[in-house]
Design a protein around this motif. Structure first.
Motif, PDB file in Angstrom:
ATOM      1  N   GLY A 807       0.806  -1.227   0.000  1.00  0.00           N
ATOM      2  CA  GLY A 807       0.000   0.000   0.000  1.00  0.00           C
ATOM      3  C   GLY A 807       0.831   1.265   0.000  1.00  0.00           C
ATOM      4  O   GLY A 807       0.304   2.379   0.003  1.00  0.00           O
ATOM      5  N   ALA A 810       0.207   4.081  -2.643  1.00  0.00           N
ATOM      6  CA  ALA A 810      -1.042   4.805  -2.452  1.00  0.00           C
ATOM      7  C   ALA A 810      -0.880   5.872  -1.374  1.00  0.00           C
ATOM      8  O   ALA A 810      -1.329   7.019  -1.509  1.00  0.00           O
ATOM      9  CB  ALA A 810      -2.153   3.820  -2.044  1.00  0.00           C
ATOM     10  N   GLU A 813       1.232   8.756  -2.734  1.00  0.00           N
ATOM     11  CA  GLU A 813       0.425   9.498  -3.705  1.00  0.00           C
ATOM     12  C   GLU A 813      -0.475  10.502  -2.976  1.00  0.00           C
ATOM     13  O   GLU A 813      -0.514  11.680  -3.325  1.00  0.00           O
ATOM     14  CB  GLU A 813      -0.413   8.475  -4.501  1.00  0.00           C
ATOM     15  CG  GLU A 813      -1.115   9.038  -5.704  1.00  0.00           C
ATOM     16  CD  GLU A 813      -0.133   9.607  -6.746  1.00  0.00           C
ATOM     17  OE1 GLU A 813       0.981   9.062  -6.857  1.00  0.00           O
ATOM     18  OE2 GLU A 813      -0.485  10.598  -7.415  1.00  0.00           O
ATOM     19  N   SER A 814      -1.128  10.050  -1.925  1.00  0.00           N
ATOM     20  CA  SER A 814      -2.075  10.917  -1.206  1.00  0.00           C
ATOM     21  C   SER A 814      -1.354  12.009  -0.440  1.00  0.00           C
ATOM     22  O   SER A 814      -1.846  13.137  -0.340  1.00  0.00           O
ATOM     23  CB  SER A 814      -2.908  10.103  -0.216  1.00  0.00           C
ATOM     24  OG  SER A 814      -3.254   8.883  -0.776  1.00  0.00           O
ATOM     25  N   LEU A 836      -7.066   7.836   0.724  1.00  0.00           N
ATOM     26  CA  LEU A 836      -6.284   7.153  -0.299  1.00  0.00           C
ATOM     27  C   LEU A 836      -6.988   7.251  -1.652  1.00  0.00           C
ATOM     28  O   LEU A 836      -8.180   7.529  -1.716  1.00  0.00           O
ATOM     29  CB  LEU A 836      -6.082   5.680   0.097  1.00  0.00           C
ATOM     30  CG  LEU A 836      -5.325   5.468   1.407  1.00  0.00           C
ATOM     31  CD1 LEU A 836      -5.219   3.974   1.713  1.00  0.00           C
ATOM     32  CD2 LEU A 836      -3.933   6.102   1.322  1.00  0.00           C
ATOM     33  N   PRO A 837      -6.279   7.028  -2.750  1.00  0.00           N
ATOM     34  CA  PRO A 837      -6.882   7.145  -4.091  1.00  0.00           C
ATOM     35  C   PRO A 837      -8.149   6.290  -4.245  1.00  0.00           C
ATOM     36  O   PRO A 837      -9.072   6.676  -4.956  1.00  0.00           O
ATOM     37  CB  PRO A 837      -5.778   6.645  -5.033  1.00  0.00           C
ATOM     38  CG  PRO A 837      -4.508   6.892  -4.279  1.00  0.00           C
ATOM     39  CD  PRO A 837      -4.838   6.736  -2.840  1.00  0.00           C
ATOM     40  N   ASP A 838      -8.249   5.149  -3.530  1.00  0.00           N
ATOM     41  CA  ASP A 838      -9.452   4.320  -3.660  1.00  0.00           C
ATOM     42  C   ASP A 838     -10.570   4.787  -2.716  1.00  0.00           C
ATOM     43  O   ASP A 838     -11.565   4.101  -2.537  1.00  0.00           O
ATOM     44  CB  ASP A 838      -9.117   2.847  -3.406  1.00  0.00           C
ATOM     45  CG  ASP A 838      -8.556   2.632  -2.023  1.00  0.00           C
ATOM     46  OD1 ASP A 838      -8.483   3.630  -1.229  1.00  0.00           O
ATOM     47  OD2 ASP A 838      -8.169   1.497  -1.705  1.00  0.00           O
ATOM     48  N   GLY A 839     -10.364   5.967  -2.067  1.00  0.00           N
ATOM     49  CA  GLY A 839     -11.403   6.518  -1.214  1.00  0.00           C
ATOM     50  C   GLY A 839     -11.346   6.080   0.221  1.00  0.00           C
ATOM     51  O   GLY A 839     -12.017   6.613   1.095  1.00  0.00           O
ATOM     52  N   LYS A 840     -10.515   5.123   0.499  1.00  0.00           N
ATOM     53  CA  LYS A 840     -10.399   4.614   1.856  1.00  0.00           C
ATOM     54  C   LYS A 840      -9.707   5.647   2.745  1.00  0.00           C
ATOM     55  O   LYS A 840      -8.796   6.340   2.307  1.00  0.00           O
ATOM     56  CB  LYS A 840      -9.569   3.321   1.799  1.00  0.00           C
ATOM     57  CG  LYS A 840      -9.837   2.376   2.933  1.00  0.00           C
ATOM     58  CD  LYS A 840      -9.175   1.041   2.641  1.00  0.00           C
ATOM     59  CE  LYS A 840      -8.543   0.489   3.919  1.00  0.00           C
ATOM     60  NZ  LYS A 840      -7.612  -0.586   3.620  1.00  0.00           N
ATOM     61  N   ARG A 841     -10.161   5.785   4.023  1.00  0.00           N
ATOM     62  CA  ARG A 841      -9.524   6.739   4.935  1.00  0.00           C
ATOM     63  C   ARG A 841      -8.641   6.017   5.935  1.00  0.00           C
ATOM     64  O   ARG A 841      -9.059   5.005   6.491  1.00  0.00           O
ATOM     65  CB  ARG A 841     -10.603   7.532   5.700  1.00  0.00           C
ATOM     66  CG  ARG A 841     -11.328   8.486   4.792  1.00  0.00           C
ATOM     67  CD  ARG A 841     -12.524   9.142   5.493  1.00  0.00           C
ATOM     68  NE  ARG A 841     -13.256   9.935   4.534  1.00  0.00           N
ATOM     69  CZ  ARG A 841     -13.362  11.275   4.609  1.00  0.00           C
ATOM     70  NH1 ARG A 841     -12.831  11.931   5.629  1.00  0.00           N
ATOM     71  NH2 ARG A 841     -14.025  11.930   3.685  1.00  0.00           N
TER      72      ARG A 841
END
Ligand code: ZN
Ligand code: ZN
Length: 881
Positions: A807, A810, A813-814, A836-841
C-alpha cells in the motif's frame, strides 16, 4: 604576478646571509642577560640521523626564542671526538683491531675519520637552520679540551677523590676495556641451563646443580643452598667435588639463594656475574681469573686454556656429557649485560683500574639534582633512581687509544704514582717525560700510564670548558652555571649524572639552571631505529624533498620527553604552512605599504578584538617556550595565524584594507603579521626571514628577524573580545550558509537581519558585517515578528515502506497532494487523516512524515540561523530563484 614561496631559493640564500651578518655570535661585551647552552657535542662517529636532526632542532628553538627575548645567547658549535665509538667505526672500516697498528698511527686514523664526519655534520646543521655560534667552537679531542680534562683529574687526585684499585669491573672482551655500569646495556637472551652432577665427598651421594656457565667451573669455590630449604640443607657443611676439575668446594647456607631456580643449589664462581661477586666479597673468596681481557680461558681452565668462552662452554659440556654427568638441559630466558658500543656480552674481570669516588656523594648529588629545574619534570625520577641504584664507584680508566691520556707515571718497582704538573698539561705519558726522573720513594724507573680516560671524563666537564673555568674568571662568572643543558633521555645515567657529580666535586655548584630532555624519533611503525634492523632514516632525502623549515616543523610537532614515530605527512604539512605564511605576509605587506605606521585611536571592534586575541597568543607562546613545550607554542601560533587572523580578521577587514584613510586596519595588520611572524621565526626561520625582508621590514627595521625585538602587544580588551567573537561567529555562519546554498562567498545578498536582545550592541560594527557579507542592507532588532507557515509534508520513506508494504505507493500518492489548507483541517492531535486514491480513509501517525515550515518576517520568506543568543535572518534562496 609574483610566484608563491620557493624554499629552494630562499633557504640557502638566508643561510648564507645569516653567516655573513654574523647574527649568532656571542657578544662578550654586551650587558644583556646571558642565556648559555651546554650544547651536546655531537659524536663524530657518523653523519646525523633523523633523531639528531630533531634533537638539535629543539635546542635551536630554545636558542632562537631567547635571542628574540633579548638575551645574549651563548650557543657553542661542538663535536665529541673521543673514544670507542670512533675507534669501533675505524676498526670496522679498515678491518683491523686497534692493537694491529702502532698506537699513534691508530689515533691518527681515528682523527681523520672524525674530521670527515664533522665537515658533513656542519653542513647538515646549516641546512637545518641551526643557529649555533661557530666562534665558540670546540672539539673534545683538542689539546685545550684534553688539558682541562687532565687538570680536573689532577685536582681530584690531589684531594684523594680518585684512586687506583684492583676491583672487578665490567669488561668488554671485544673492545678489551673496562666499562662503567652506565655503559652496560641489559637485554634478554636465550641460553641453556645445564644440570650437572657433583659428588658429595665421603659419600656415595651426588647432587645436581644447574648452571648457565659451565665454562666457569674452573673458578668454582663455593656452593650455596637456602637456609630454609629443608630438602637441601643437609648439604650445609659438606664438601662437594666439581665435575672435570674435581675441586673441593664447601656448601654454605645463604638467604640470597633462590630455592626455585634450577635445583635450588647454586655454584659460586669468581667471577661470573654481580651476584657471584657479592658472594665472593661476603665469603672472602680469592678472586680467580678464569677469563682474560680478550675473553679467552686462562690456564685455570686447564685443557680449555686459550679457547673463547663460547667454544670453551661447548667443549666442556661435551666432556661432561661423555662422563655421564650431564642430567639434562633446558632453555632459559636470561637478562644479560652487553657492551653499549659493540653489543658483546660483558664479563667481570679484576683488572687494576682508576676509580672516581662517587658512591659516597650520592646524597649531595641528589640535592644538586633538586636544585636544577627539569623539563619535563618526570625525567628527574630517572636520574634519582639511577643514583640510588649505584653500588660501585665510577671506573674512569679505559684500556683504549683514541681518548685523553691519564696524566700520571708509575714507579715500575714500588707502584708509586707520579702525577703530571698542571702547568705541563696537556701531556701524553706514553710519549712525554715525567716531571721527575726517578721514583721519589725508591728511586725506581718511572713508566708512563697507557690507560686513557673514559670519554665521559671529557664530556662531563663541558659546562666548565665552555665557561672558561680556570682560564677566565670574568667569563666564568658570566656563563656559569649554564642556563640550559639539553640532551636526550638515553644519556641521563651517563652525561647528565657524570656532569652533575663532576661539577659537584670540582665547583660545588650546580652545572645548569635548566635541563631539557628530549625523546627519540622512531621508525614510522613505532619501532626503535637501529642499524641492525635496517630502519634508520637518513634525514637528507627528506631535507632535499621538503626543505629545512618543513623538517623543523616536524620537530615542532613532537612533545618534549616523548618518543615519536616519524611521520612524513608532517613535513608535507609544514611545507604547505610555509606557503600559507608567506602569502598572508605578502597580503599584509601589500596593505601596509612601506611607510612607517603609527598607532591610531580609530580602532574598530574587530581590530581591538584581534589585538586582544594577539595579546593572549603572545602570553601563551611565552609560557610554552619558557617551559620548553615548543610543540604547544608552534601549534598555538599556527592556529592563530591560520584560523583566527587569516580566516576571520583578514576577511572582516578586507573591505577597509585598501582604503588609505583607514589607518586602523594597517596598524592592526602590521602589528599582528609582524608579531606572529617573529614568533614563527623560532620554528621556521627561513620562511619568516624571507617574508620579513620581502614584505614587512619597513615596519620593524631590524637587520634580520632573527635578532629583532620580541612582539609588541596591546593590553587585552575583554569587551572587544566578546563583541569580536560575536561578529566573527555571525560572519562565519552566514558564510557557511552561503556555501551550503551554493553561493560564492563574495556573492551579494539582499539583506541581513540580526535579531536578539543584545543585537543593538553591534550597531558600531554593522558596516563590518554588512560589507564583509556583501549585504545590500543590514538591520539590528531586539525582537522580530516571525510567523511560521506550513509548506507541505515530507514522507519518511524508511518508515512508510515497511509499515504499508504493497500500500506504500497509495500512501505516498495521497501525501503529495496535501496543501497547507487541507493539512490544517485534517491534522489533529498528531495524526493526519489521509484519503487514499481508492477513497479509503486512514490515520497516519507523525512518525511517517515531517512537517515543512517556512519563516515569514515582514511579509518576506526568510532563512533563519541561530548564532549564540541571536537569530540571523537571511533571504530564502530557493524562494527567490
Ligand atoms: Zn665492546
Ligand atoms: Zn718506587
Amino acid at each position: 604576478m609574483i610566484a608563491g614561496y620557493d624554499w629552494r631559493k630562499s633557504e640557502p640564500r638566508w643561510q648564507k646571509k645569516w653567516k655573513e651578518w654574523q647574527l649568532f655570535i656571542f657578544n662578550t661585551r654586551s650587558q644583556k642577560p646571558v642565556y648559555s647552552i651546554d650544547t651536546p657535542p655531537r659524536y663524530a662517529s657518523g653523519a646525523l640521523h633523523l633523531g639528531h636532526a630533531y634533537g638539535y632542532t629543539v635546542i635551536d628553538f630554545a636558542a632562537r626564542y631567547r635571542r628574540l627575548r633579548g638575551y645574549n645567547v651563548f650557543f657553542p658549535l661542538c663535536f665529541d671526538v673521543n673514544g670507542t665509538p670512533v675507534e669501533v667505526k675505524v676498526e670496522k672500516e679498515f678491518g683491523i683491531k686497534a692493537s694491529d697498528v702502532p698506537r699513534q698511527e691508530f689515533i691518527r686514523m681515528c682523527s681523520e675519520f672524525a674530521e670527515k664526519n664533522i665537515a658533513e655534520m656542519k653542513h647538515q646543521f646549516e641546512i637545518l637552520g641551526e643557529s649555533m655560534d661557530p666562534s665558540i667552537y670546540y672539539q673534545t679531542d683538542s689539546k685545550e679540551y684534553r688539558k682541562l680534562t687532565q687538570i680536573s683529574f689532577l685536582k681530584m687526585l690531589n684531594r684523594s677523590l680518585v684512586y687506583k684499585g684492583n676491583f672487578p669491573v665490567n669488561w668488554c672482551p671485544r673492545c678489551e676495556t673496562a666499562l662503567a655500569d652506565a655503559e652496560v646495556v641489559y637485554g634478554a637472551r636465550e641460553t641453556t641451563l645445564n644440570y650437572l652432577i657433583f659428588n658429595v665427598e665421603g659419600s656415595e651421594k651426588t647432587v645436581t646443580i644447574a648452571t648457565t656457565r659451565p665454562e666457569l667451573l674452573c673458578t668454582c669455590q663455593l656452593v650455596a643452598v637456602h637456609p630454609d630449604d629443608n630438602e637441601k640443607n643437609w648439604l650445609v657443611g659438606k664438601t662437594l667435588r666439581t665435575p672435570i676439575y674435581d675441586r673441593r668446594v664447601p656448601v654454605v647456607a645463604d638467604p640470597k639463594v633462590d630455592p626455585s631456580f634450577g635445583t635450588g643449589i647454586v655454584m659460586i664462581c669468581t667471577i661470573g656475574d654481580k651476584d657471584d661477586l657479592d658472594w665472593a666479597m661476603k665469603y672472602g673468596l680469592i678472586l680467580e681469573k678464569g677469563i682474560d681481557e680478550r675473553g679467552r680461558m686462562t690456564e685455570l681452565a686447564g685443557k680449555y686454556e686459550g679457547l673463547g668462552t663460547q667454544e670453551a662452554k661447548e667443549a666442556i659440556l661435551r666432556d661432561i656429557k661423555e662422563r655421564g654427568l650431564l642430567v639434562k638441559q633446558e632453555s632459559l630466558q636470561q637478562n644479560v649485560g652487553r657492551c653499549w658500543r659493540c653489543e658483546t656480552p660483558i664479563e667481570f674481570l679484576q683488572v687494576l683500574q682508576w676509580f672516581l669516588r662517587t658512591t659516597e656523594f650520592k646524597g649531595d648529588v641528589l640535592q644538586m639534582v633538586d636544585m636544577i629545574q627539569w623539563f619535563p619534570e618526570f625525567m628527574k625520577v630517572r636520574l634519582r633512581d639511577w643514583v640510588n641504584s649505584l653500588a660501585w664507584d665510577w671506573v674512569i680508566s679505559r684500556q683504549r687509544y683514541f681518548a685523553t691520556p691519564i696524566p700520571v707515571w708509575e714507579c715500575e718497582k714500588c707502584g708509586e704514582i707520579v702525577p703530571a704538573r698542571e702547568k705541563d698539561c696537556y701531556v701524553d705519558p706514553t710519549i712525554d717525560k715525567p716531571p721527575i726522573k726517578k721514583c721519589p720513594k725508591c728511586g725506581g724507573p718511572l713508566r708512563g700510564e697507557t690507560d686513557v680516560f673514559d670519554t665521559w671524563m671529557d664530556s662531563s666537564i663541558s659546562p666548565l670548558y665552555i665557561s672558561y673555568w680556570l682560564r677566565n674568571e670574568r667569563m666564568f662568572k658570566k656563563l656559569y652555571p649554564n642556563s640550559l643543558r639539553p640532551q636526550s633521555h638515553d644519556i641521563i645515567r651517563t652525561w647528565a649524572y657524570y656532569t652533575i657529580v663532576r661539577e659537584l666535586l670540582l665547583t660545588n655548584e650546580r652545572p645548569w639552571e635548566h635541563i631539557m630532555i628530549h625523546g627519540f624519533i622512531l621508525a614510522p611503525d613505532g619501532t626503535p631505529m637501529h642499524t641492525s634492523a635496517g630502519n634508520v632514516i637518513d634525514p637528507i632525502p627528506f631535507l632535499e624533498r621538503y626543505g629545512g623549515d618543513a623538517m623543523r616543523y616536524y620537530s615542532a610537532t613532537c612533545a618534549l620527553g616523548m618518543d615519536h614515530a616519524f611521520k612524513e605527512q608532517e613535513l608535507v604539512r609544514g611545507s604547505r604552512l610555509c606557503g600559507k605564511i608567506w602569502n598572508i605576509m605578502r597580503y599584509a605587506g601589500g596593505v601596509c605599504g612601506d611607510k612607517s605606521i603609527r598607532k591610531t585611536r580609530q580602532l574598530r571592534t574587530v581590530d581591538r578584538w584581534i589585538l586582544s586575541r594577539f595579546y593572549h597568543l603572545v602570553e601563551e607562546v611565552e609560557k610554552h617556550c619558557d617551559n620548553y613545550e615548543f610543540d604547544k607554542a608552534m601549534s598555538t601560533c599556527e592556529n592563530f595565524l591560520w584560523h583566527e587572523f587569516a580566516d576571520h580578521y583578514i576577511e572582516l577587514s578586507k573591505w577597509r584594507a585598501y582604503n588609505r584613510s583607514d589607518p586602523a586596519v594597517r596598524y592592526t595588520l602590521s602589528t599582528i603579521a609582524l608579531g606572529t611572524l617573529k614568533m614563527i621565526s623560532i620554528f621556521l626561520p627561513h620562511v619568516a626571514e624571507d617574508a620579513y625582508q620581502s614584505f614587512l621590514k619597513a615596519h620593524d627595521r631590524a637587520l634580520s628577524i632573527c635578532i629583532s625585538v620580541w612582539p609588541k602587544r596591546e593590553l587585552p580588551d575583554e569587551m572587544a573580545e566578546r563583541a569580536g567573537e560575536k561578529i566573527k561567529n555571525i560572519v562565519a555562519s552566514v558564510r557557511a550558509w552561503k556555501s551550503k546554498n551554493g553561493l560564492p562567498l563574495n556573492s551579494p545578498i539582499d539583506f541581513i537581519e540580526i535579531v536578539g536582545a543584545e543585537a543593538r550592541t553591534l550597531s558600531k560594527d554593522r558596516l563590518d558585517i554588512k560589507e564583509t557579507l556583501r549585504a545590500r542592507s543590514i538591520r539590528l532588532k531586539e525582537v522580530a515578528k516571525l510567523r511560521t507557515r506550513m509548506r507541505g509534508v515530507k514522507p519518511i520513506y524508511s518508515k512508510i515502506g515497511p509499515a504499508f508494504r504493497s500500500g506504500t505507493e497509495a500512501v505516498l500518492e495521497s501525501l503529495k497532494d496535501i496543501s497547507p489548507e487541507v493539512f490544517s483541517k485534517r491534522f489533529k492531535k498528531g495524526r493526519l487523516e489521509l484519503i487514499l486514491p481508492d477513497g479509503k480513509r486512514i490515520e497516519l501517525g507523525q512518525e511517517f512524515f515531517e512537517i515543512e515550515e517556512e519563516i515569514i518576517s515582514s511579509g518576506r520568506t526568510v532563512d533563519a540561523l541561530i548564532v549564540g543568543d541571536m537569530k540571523i535572518l537571511l533571504p530564502r534562496i530557493d524562494a527567490k530563484s
